[in-house]
Design a protein around this motif. Sequence first.
Motif, PDB file in Angstrom:
ATOM      1  N   ASP A 110       0.827  -1.203   0.000  1.00 65.00           N
ATOM      2  CA  ASP A 110       0.000   0.000   0.000  1.00 65.00           C
ATOM      3  C   ASP A 110       0.864   1.256   0.000  1.00 65.00           C
ATOM      4  OD1 ASP A 110      -2.290  -1.504  -0.022  1.00 65.00           O
ATOM      5  OD2 ASP A 110      -2.688  -1.307   2.119  1.00 65.00           O
ATOM      6  N   ALA A 111       1.967   1.208   0.761  1.00 69.27           N
ATOM      7  CA  ALA A 111       2.875   2.352   0.787  1.00 69.27           C
ATOM      8  C   ALA A 111       3.542   2.547  -0.570  1.00 69.27           C
ATOM      9  CB  ALA A 111       3.926   2.164   1.880  1.00 69.27           C
ATOM     10  N   ALA A 163       7.894   6.951   5.343  1.00 71.64           N
ATOM     11  CA  ALA A 163       7.444   7.147   6.716  1.00 71.64           C
ATOM     12  C   ALA A 163       7.130   8.592   7.026  1.00 71.64           C
ATOM     13  CB  ALA A 163       8.515   6.637   7.683  1.00 71.64           C
ATOM     14  N   GLN A 169       4.596   6.734  -0.840  1.00 71.07           N
ATOM     15  CA  GLN A 169       4.928   7.445   0.382  1.00 71.07           C
ATOM     16  C   GLN A 169       5.883   6.646   1.241  1.00 71.07           C
ATOM     17  OE1 GLN A 169       2.179   5.164   3.253  1.00 71.07           O
ATOM     18  NE2 GLN A 169       3.601   6.734   3.767  1.00 71.07           N
ATOM     19  N   THR A 195       6.034   3.656   8.980  1.00 65.10           N
ATOM     20  CA  THR A 195       4.902   3.785   8.065  1.00 65.10           C
ATOM     21  C   THR A 195       3.660   3.119   8.631  1.00 65.10           C
ATOM     22  OG1 THR A 195       6.473   3.699   6.224  1.00 65.10           O
ATOM     23  CG2 THR A 195       4.142   3.363   5.696  1.00 65.10           C
ATOM     24  N   ILE A 253      10.371   3.473   3.625  1.00 64.27           N
ATOM     25  CA  ILE A 253       9.130   2.844   4.062  1.00 64.27           C
ATOM     26  C   ILE A 253       9.517   1.848   5.149  1.00 64.27           C
ATOM     27  CG2 ILE A 253       7.224   1.342   3.384  1.00 64.27           C
ATOM     28  CD1 ILE A 253       7.613   2.433   0.509  1.00 64.27           C
ATOM     29  N   ASP A 277      -0.468   7.873   4.980  1.00 68.58           N
ATOM     30  CA  ASP A 277      -1.106   7.048   3.967  1.00 68.58           C
ATOM     31  C   ASP A 277      -2.609   7.259   4.019  1.00 68.58           C
ATOM     32  OD1 ASP A 277      -1.958   5.146   2.246  1.00 68.58           O
ATOM     33  OD2 ASP A 277      -1.037   3.441   3.279  1.00 68.58           O
ATOM     34  N   VAL A 319       7.765  -0.865   7.745  1.00 74.07           N
ATOM     35  CA  VAL A 319       6.598  -1.594   8.244  1.00 74.07           C
ATOM     36  C   VAL A 319       7.077  -2.587   9.291  1.00 74.07           C
ATOM     37  CG1 VAL A 319       4.708  -3.158   7.669  1.00 74.07           C
ATOM     38  CG2 VAL A 319       5.330  -1.314   6.090  1.00 74.07           C
ATOM     39  N   ARG A 366      -1.786   2.684  11.384  1.00 73.28           N
ATOM     40  CA  ARG A 366      -0.981   3.818  10.935  1.00 73.28           C
ATOM     41  C   ARG A 366      -1.125   4.939  11.954  1.00 73.28           C
ATOM     42  NH1 ARG A 366      -3.292   1.203   6.728  1.00 73.28           N
ATOM     43  NH2 ARG A 366      -1.946   0.597   4.983  1.00 73.28           N
TER      44      ARG A 366
END
Length: 425
Positions: free
Chosen positions: A155-156, A163, A161, A353, A333, A167, A335, A404
């Motif tokens: 998705d990022a 951090a 995008q 992120t 990014i 989002d 996660v 998020r």
Amino acid sequence: MIPRTPVRRAAAVLAVLALGLAGCTATSTRAAGSSDGSGVIGVALPSTTDAGWEHAGEAVASELRDRGYRVDLEYAADDARTQASQVQNMLTKGVDAVIVAPLSAEELAAPAELADEDGVPVALLGRGLAVSGAGFAAVVEPEELGRAQAQALLDALDAGQGADATDPTPAPGTETPESAAPESAAPETVAPDDVGPTSPAGPVELTVLAGAADDAWEQRRHAASIEALTPAVDEGRLVIASGATWDEAAVDADPLDVSDAAEKRVRNAVAEADARGETAGRTAFLALGDDVTRGVVTALTTDPPVSETASPTPSPSPAAERSTPTAERPDPIVVVSGADVGTVRALEQGTLTATVFADTRDLAAPIADAVEALLDEREPESDGTEIPGSTDVPAVAVGPQTVRADDITRVLLDTGWMTPEELSG
């Protein structure tokens, strides 16, 4: 149930006594019994270091006490042999049932055999491993966690995008991307020097980090995440610079060293990207596991340790140096997993992120229901969840949530996972 014989029992006793001697110094114990109920339930969990296990322990103990049981709640400081010793001690003290979040099915084999011989029900919590004689499992499936983390990263990518930005997409589900092939092999790791110059619009260079090398449960999470990411690799949107295979992703052999090892690996990756400058392109980190996440957060939010030969003048932290993204290379990014206070602070501050976690408090009611059923010699209810290697064990699962920065209040504060004061420090 395994027939009780003197020889079998003596061998098992010797095995667990050896475990007890080896692990007796690493234990953290809480004697939590207070109500005059219908029995004593032993609860053996991995560690208070992870907020998930601490919340699980509190919720399970509270649920059992509300039903009239006394509770012996113990934590093993993430040491599998200590946990096996704790379970053996619970059996020696005469508990009526044992709930355990297994660190190692192998280490629990001997005390599980004793429990089976003595007719003491064993139920698994959180981690679904193939523990012999277990009568129920209330778990978080690692495959679901891995897919959710992979989806958050995808998705990022789609949103373009890192951090440093918010989002706008809604929290994703846990499904694998439609283009993911169920039998896809792990993509080949590509060395950063082989990628060539990239731009923010080009392929993202991903580092995947996972926990201890012998953790079968985390290995399942890694496999699911790589499978979900493979289509993006095939499309050229993503390059896995490190961690495409389990051997590459596992940061250390010792569970107690995972956080430090993850921190070092991220610092090295950041330093290499900085040295390559504009040609490094955009980077990403996928931290599979709460202990891995703590190391990643430390690496991205603090100065590196000063070595004995280093200059006494402190340098800016990596996070500070990259606080302003550039057109050449935006912030990474990142996660992660879990919802420890430090992790959530880093998420709120924009270093991360997204994080994926499962609310372990939701396991309390089904595990308590199962204990009552097992003590009444009834089969616990199942939702169809299967435990690899123990497909005949009734089980239920709690799904993960993707969090998020904008979700912190709704998911974590409003539900009491943490307080605003804890978050603000």
